[in-house]
Structure formats: C-alpha cells, structure tokens
Design a protein around this motif. Structure first.
Motif, PDB file in Angstrom:
ATOM      1  N   THR A   1     -26.408  13.160  -4.350  1.00 59.08           N
ATOM      2  CA  THR A   1     -26.183  14.421  -5.048  1.00 59.08           C
ATOM      3  C   THR A   1     -26.940  14.433  -6.376  1.00 59.08           C
ATOM      4  O   THR A   1     -27.173  13.382  -6.960  1.00 59.08           O
ATOM      5  CB  THR A   1     -24.665  14.662  -5.285  1.00 59.08           C
ATOM      6  N   ALA A   2     -27.301  15.643  -6.799  1.00 63.41           N
ATOM      7  CA  ALA A   2     -27.954  15.792  -8.101  1.00 63.41           C
ATOM      8  C   ALA A   2     -26.932  15.743  -9.234  1.00 63.41           C
ATOM      9  O   ALA A   2     -27.299  15.658 -10.398  1.00 63.41           O
ATOM     10  CB  ALA A   2     -28.738  17.103  -8.146  1.00 63.41           C
ATOM     11  N   ILE A   3     -25.648  15.785  -8.891  1.00 61.25           N
ATOM     12  CA  ILE A   3     -24.591  15.667  -9.890  1.00 61.25           C
ATOM     13  C   ILE A   3     -24.463  14.189 -10.241  1.00 61.25           C
ATOM     14  O   ILE A   3     -24.289  13.354  -9.347  1.00 61.25           O
ATOM     15  CB  ILE A   3     -23.249  16.215  -9.361  1.00 61.25           C
ATOM     16  N   THR A   4     -24.561  13.856 -11.507  1.00 57.55           N
ATOM     17  CA  THR A   4     -24.541  12.439 -11.890  1.00 57.55           C
ATOM     18  C   THR A   4     -23.342  12.052 -12.747  1.00 57.55           C
ATOM     19  O   THR A   4     -23.080  10.870 -12.921  1.00 57.55           O
ATOM     20  CB  THR A   4     -25.840  12.058 -12.642  1.00 57.55           C
ATOM     21  N   ASN A   5     -22.636  13.035 -13.279  1.00 60.62           N
ATOM     22  CA  ASN A   5     -21.471  12.748 -14.111  1.00 60.62           C
ATOM     23  C   ASN A   5     -20.203  13.140 -13.378  1.00 60.62           C
ATOM     24  O   ASN A   5     -20.153  14.213 -12.761  1.00 60.62           O
ATOM     25  CB  ASN A   5     -21.547  13.517 -15.435  1.00 60.62           C
TER      26      ASN A   5
ATOM     27  N   ASP B   1     -34.878  12.375  -1.631  1.00 61.15           N
ATOM     28  CA  ASP B   1     -34.551  11.016  -1.190  1.00 61.15           C
ATOM     29  C   ASP B   1     -33.210  10.954  -0.449  1.00 61.15           C
ATOM     30  O   ASP B   1     -32.774   9.889  -0.033  1.00 61.15           O
ATOM     31  CB  ASP B   1     -34.563  10.039  -2.363  1.00 61.15           C
ATOM     32  N   ASN B   2     -32.574  12.086  -0.235  1.00 61.90           N
ATOM     33  CA  ASN B   2     -31.292  12.158   0.477  1.00 61.90           C
ATOM     34  C   ASN B   2     -31.577  12.436   1.955  1.00 61.90           C
ATOM     35  O   ASN B   2     -31.486  13.573   2.413  1.00 61.90           O
ATOM     36  CB  ASN B   2     -30.403  13.245  -0.137  1.00 61.90           C
ATOM     37  N   THR B   3     -31.931  11.406   2.686  1.00 62.30           N
ATOM     38  CA  THR B   3     -32.330  11.591   4.088  1.00 62.30           C
ATOM     39  C   THR B   3     -31.191  12.150   4.935  1.00 62.30           C
ATOM     40  O   THR B   3     -31.420  12.961   5.822  1.00 62.30           O
ATOM     41  CB  THR B   3     -32.847  10.272   4.694  1.00 62.30           C
ATOM     42  N   GLY B   4     -29.961  11.743   4.647  1.00 60.62           N
ATOM     43  CA  GLY B   4     -28.828  12.266   5.394  1.00 60.62           C
ATOM     44  C   GLY B   4     -28.637  13.755   5.158  1.00 60.62           C
ATOM     45  O   GLY B   4     -28.390  14.514   6.098  1.00 60.62           O
ATOM     46  N   GLY B   5     -28.739  14.180   3.912  1.00 55.68           N
ATOM     47  CA  GLY B   5     -28.603  15.596   3.582  1.00 55.68           C
ATOM     48  C   GLY B   5     -29.722  16.431   4.181  1.00 55.68           C
ATOM     49  O   GLY B   5     -29.487  17.524   4.711  1.00 55.68           O
ATOM     50  N   LEU B   6     -30.938  15.912   4.116  1.00 59.47           N
ATOM     51  CA  LEU B   6     -32.077  16.629   4.710  1.00 59.47           C
ATOM     52  C   LEU B   6     -31.878  16.796   6.217  1.00 59.47           C
ATOM     53  O   LEU B   6     -32.111  17.876   6.769  1.00 59.47           O
ATOM     54  CB  LEU B   6     -33.383  15.891   4.420  1.00 59.47           C
ATOM     55  N   ALA B   7     -31.428  15.738   6.880  1.00 62.13           N
ATOM     56  CA  ALA B   7     -31.196  15.797   8.329  1.00 62.13           C
ATOM     57  C   ALA B   7     -30.069  16.771   8.654  1.00 62.13           C
ATOM     58  O   ALA B   7     -30.153  17.539   9.628  1.00 62.13           O
ATOM     59  CB  ALA B   7     -30.868  14.409   8.866  1.00 62.13           C
ATOM     60  N   TYR B   8     -29.008  16.764   7.849  1.00 62.14           N
ATOM     61  CA  TYR B   8     -27.881  17.668   8.081  1.00 62.14           C
ATOM     62  C   TYR B   8     -28.335  19.122   8.050  1.00 62.14           C
ATOM     63  O   TYR B   8     -28.073  19.894   8.980  1.00 62.14           O
ATOM     64  CB  TYR B   8     -26.773  17.428   7.046  1.00 62.14           C
ATOM     65  N   TYR B   9     -29.009  19.518   6.971  1.00 63.45           N
ATOM     66  CA  TYR B   9     -29.410  20.916   6.851  1.00 63.45           C
ATOM     67  C   TYR B   9     -30.451  21.294   7.902  1.00 63.45           C
ATOM     68  O   TYR B   9     -30.420  22.399   8.436  1.00 63.45           O
ATOM     69  CB  TYR B   9     -29.879  21.228   5.428  1.00 63.45           C
ATOM     70  N   GLN B  10     -31.351  20.379   8.228  1.00 70.08           N
ATOM     71  CA  GLN B  10     -32.336  20.632   9.290  1.00 70.08           C
ATOM     72  C   GLN B  10     -31.612  20.888  10.610  1.00 70.08           C
ATOM     73  O   GLN B  10     -31.942  21.818  11.349  1.00 70.08           O
ATOM     74  CB  GLN B  10     -33.286  19.441   9.424  1.00 70.08           C
TER      75      GLN B  10
ATOM     76  N   ASP C   1     -29.121  14.694 -15.061  1.00 70.11           N
ATOM     77  CA  ASP C   1     -28.404  14.447 -16.318  1.00 70.11           C
ATOM     78  C   ASP C   1     -28.457  12.991 -16.771  1.00 70.11           C
ATOM     79  O   ASP C   1     -28.388  12.706 -17.959  1.00 70.11           O
ATOM     80  CB  ASP C   1     -26.942  14.884 -16.202  1.00 70.11           C
ATOM     81  N   ASP C   2     -28.569  12.061 -15.821  1.00 69.62           N
ATOM     82  CA  ASP C   2     -28.599  10.640 -16.191  1.00 69.62           C
ATOM     83  C   ASP C   2     -30.016  10.126 -16.430  1.00 69.62           C
ATOM     84  O   ASP C   2     -30.221   8.936 -16.628  1.00 69.62           O
ATOM     85  CB  ASP C   2     -27.892   9.792 -15.123  1.00 69.62           C
ATOM     86  N   GLY C   3     -31.021  11.027 -16.384  1.00 70.53           N
ATOM     87  CA  GLY C   3     -32.406  10.638 -16.624  1.00 70.53           C
ATOM     88  C   GLY C   3     -33.199  10.328 -15.366  1.00 70.53           C
ATOM     89  O   GLY C   3     -34.424  10.173 -15.425  1.00 70.53           O
ATOM     90  N   THR C   4     -32.540  10.219 -14.235  1.00 67.56           N
ATOM     91  CA  THR C   4     -33.234   9.977 -12.966  1.00 67.56           C
ATOM     92  C   THR C   4     -34.157  11.151 -12.666  1.00 67.56           C
ATOM     93  O   THR C   4     -33.773  12.305 -12.841  1.00 67.56           O
ATOM     94  CB  THR C   4     -32.217   9.819 -11.813  1.00 67.56           C
ATOM     95  N   ILE C   5     -35.360  10.839 -12.218  1.00 65.22           N
ATOM     96  CA  ILE C   5     -36.319  11.881 -11.856  1.00 65.22           C
ATOM     97  C   ILE C   5     -36.420  11.913 -10.331  1.00 65.22           C
ATOM     98  O   ILE C   5     -36.666  10.887  -9.689  1.00 65.22           O
ATOM     99  CB  ILE C   5     -37.691  11.631 -12.501  1.00 65.22           C
ATOM    100  N   VAL C   6     -36.213  13.096  -9.765  1.00 68.57           N
ATOM    101  CA  VAL C   6     -36.242  13.262  -8.315  1.00 68.57           C
ATOM    102  C   VAL C   6     -37.066  14.483  -7.946  1.00 68.57           C
ATOM    103  O   VAL C   6     -37.383  15.311  -8.794  1.00 68.57           O
ATOM    104  CB  VAL C   6     -34.811  13.431  -7.729  1.00 68.57           C
ATOM    105  N   ALA C   7     -37.386  14.576  -6.685  1.00 70.74           N
ATOM    106  CA  ALA C   7     -37.931  15.805  -6.115  1.00 70.74           C
ATOM    107  C   ALA C   7     -36.809  16.460  -5.324  1.00 70.74           C
ATOM    108  O   ALA C   7     -35.863  15.781  -4.896  1.00 70.74           O
ATOM    109  CB  ALA C   7     -39.112  15.496  -5.205  1.00 70.74           C
ATOM    110  N   LYS C   8     -36.891  17.771  -5.174  1.00 69.36           N
ATOM    111  CA  LYS C   8     -35.892  18.491  -4.386  1.00 69.36           C
ATOM    112  C   LYS C   8     -36.605  19.322  -3.327  1.00 69.36           C
ATOM    113  O   LYS C   8     -37.627  19.947  -3.594  1.00 69.36           O
ATOM    114  CB  LYS C   8     -35.043  19.413  -5.259  1.00 69.36           C
ATOM    115  N   CYS C   9     -36.027  19.318  -2.131  1.00 67.68           N
ATOM    116  CA  CYS C   9     -36.488  20.167  -1.048  1.00 67.68           C
ATOM    117  C   CYS C   9     -35.584  21.388  -1.014  1.00 67.68           C
ATOM    118  O   CYS C   9     -34.357  21.247  -1.004  1.00 67.68           O
ATOM    119  CB  CYS C   9     -36.413  19.427   0.292  1.00 67.68           C
TER     120      CYS C   9
END
Length: 163
Positions: free
Chosen positions: A31-35, A124-133, A149-157
């Motif tokens: 999840t993109a939620i970090t806190n 990077d959430n392969t399970g989430g990508l597969a679910y929505y697909q 929020d925690d400084g992690t840099i990600v890409a979003k689909c």
C-alpha cells in the motif's frame, strides 16, 4: 472452506478495519499508505461522503473481518470516476475475498452514477496488479517517482474499470 459474507461497512466495523489495514501497512510493500491510521482517521476516509462513497466488508461466519473495499471521489478524478481501495487480511489473499468484494462494489458504483473506477497500484505490488487485472481493469497511465510519506519512492500503475 470459510464462508464469506459481504455487506456494507459501518461505524461498528472501523476497529477491525483499522487493525487489518495497520497490519498491512506494518508489513509494507503493498500500500502507498505508510503511517498507521487511527479509528477516527479511517472513519473520516471511509465514511466521509455517503452520497459519493461506500465501503464493503467481507467477514467469516464468526464475524471476523477478512477484508474491505472502498470507492469514492479522490484527487483530481472527474466526477464520473471513483477511486478504489482493496485490503485483504494478511495471509488470506487468493481465497476469493477480493472477488466477492468487487461483486458488491460494481453495482454500488453504478448506483452512485459512476461510469468508471480508477485504481492506483504500486508498481511493485504484484499481487495488487494481478488482482485488478483479473477483475478486468486496464492500465491507462503510469506515474513515476512518487514519494510516499516515509520517503520511499515508487511508481504507480493507474488502471481503470469501465462500468
């Protein structure tokens, strides 16, 4: 096999939903939620506008929360679109919980006048990508270098489901 019941979520479900989501947040990586969220924060999100948002819960026959799914307005989406968030209890994915939730969410979204559902999934959430697909969502955009929020840099689909 556990019997799964799906119904609209409400105030009485917030404690279990908070615990489930905070476990997912603590595990990281999906999840993109970090806190961690408080019960009040989660309630403010899930139940902010009952005319434009709804959430469903999936529970077992003992009333234990197995997952929840929310739709509602978000960010800069046009008024005919809603955002979706799906959260399934850690260790319980792949059992049909998300499928049952989405079967309740689709008619609810149509009933609120939405024409499409948007999902923003960490790349990077392969399970989430597969679910929505597997639900029929099709990717229409990708966002790079999103700082969480925690400084992690990600890409979003970004995927959409046409109602």
């Amino acid at each position: 096999m556990t019997q799964i019941t799906v119904r609209p979520g409400g105030e009485a479900d917030l404690r279990q939903a908070k615990d489930l989501l905070n476990d997912i947040i603590a595990a990281g990586g999906t999840t993109a939620i970090t806190n961690p969220l408080s019960r009040e924060d989660l309630g403010d999100w899930l139940m902010a506008d009952p005319d434009k948002a709804i959430w469903h819960i999936a529970e077992d026959s003992d009333g234990n929360l197995l997952g929840f799914q929310w739709i509602g307005p978000w960010g800069d989406l046009p008024p005919e679109a809603c955002e979706i968030g799906t959260f399934v209890k850690s260790g319980r994915t792949g059992l049909g919980i998300g499928s049952k939730l989405f079967e309740a969410t689709k008619p609810a979204a149509r009933g609120m006048g939405y024409r499409w559902i948007d999902a923003e999934i960490r790349a990077d959430n392969t399970g989430g990508l597969a679910y929505y697909q597997s639900r029929g969502f099709e990717q229409y955009k990708r966002k790079e270098n999103i700082t969480l929020d925690d400084g992690t840099i990600v890409a979003k689909c970004l995927k959409r489901y046409i109602l």
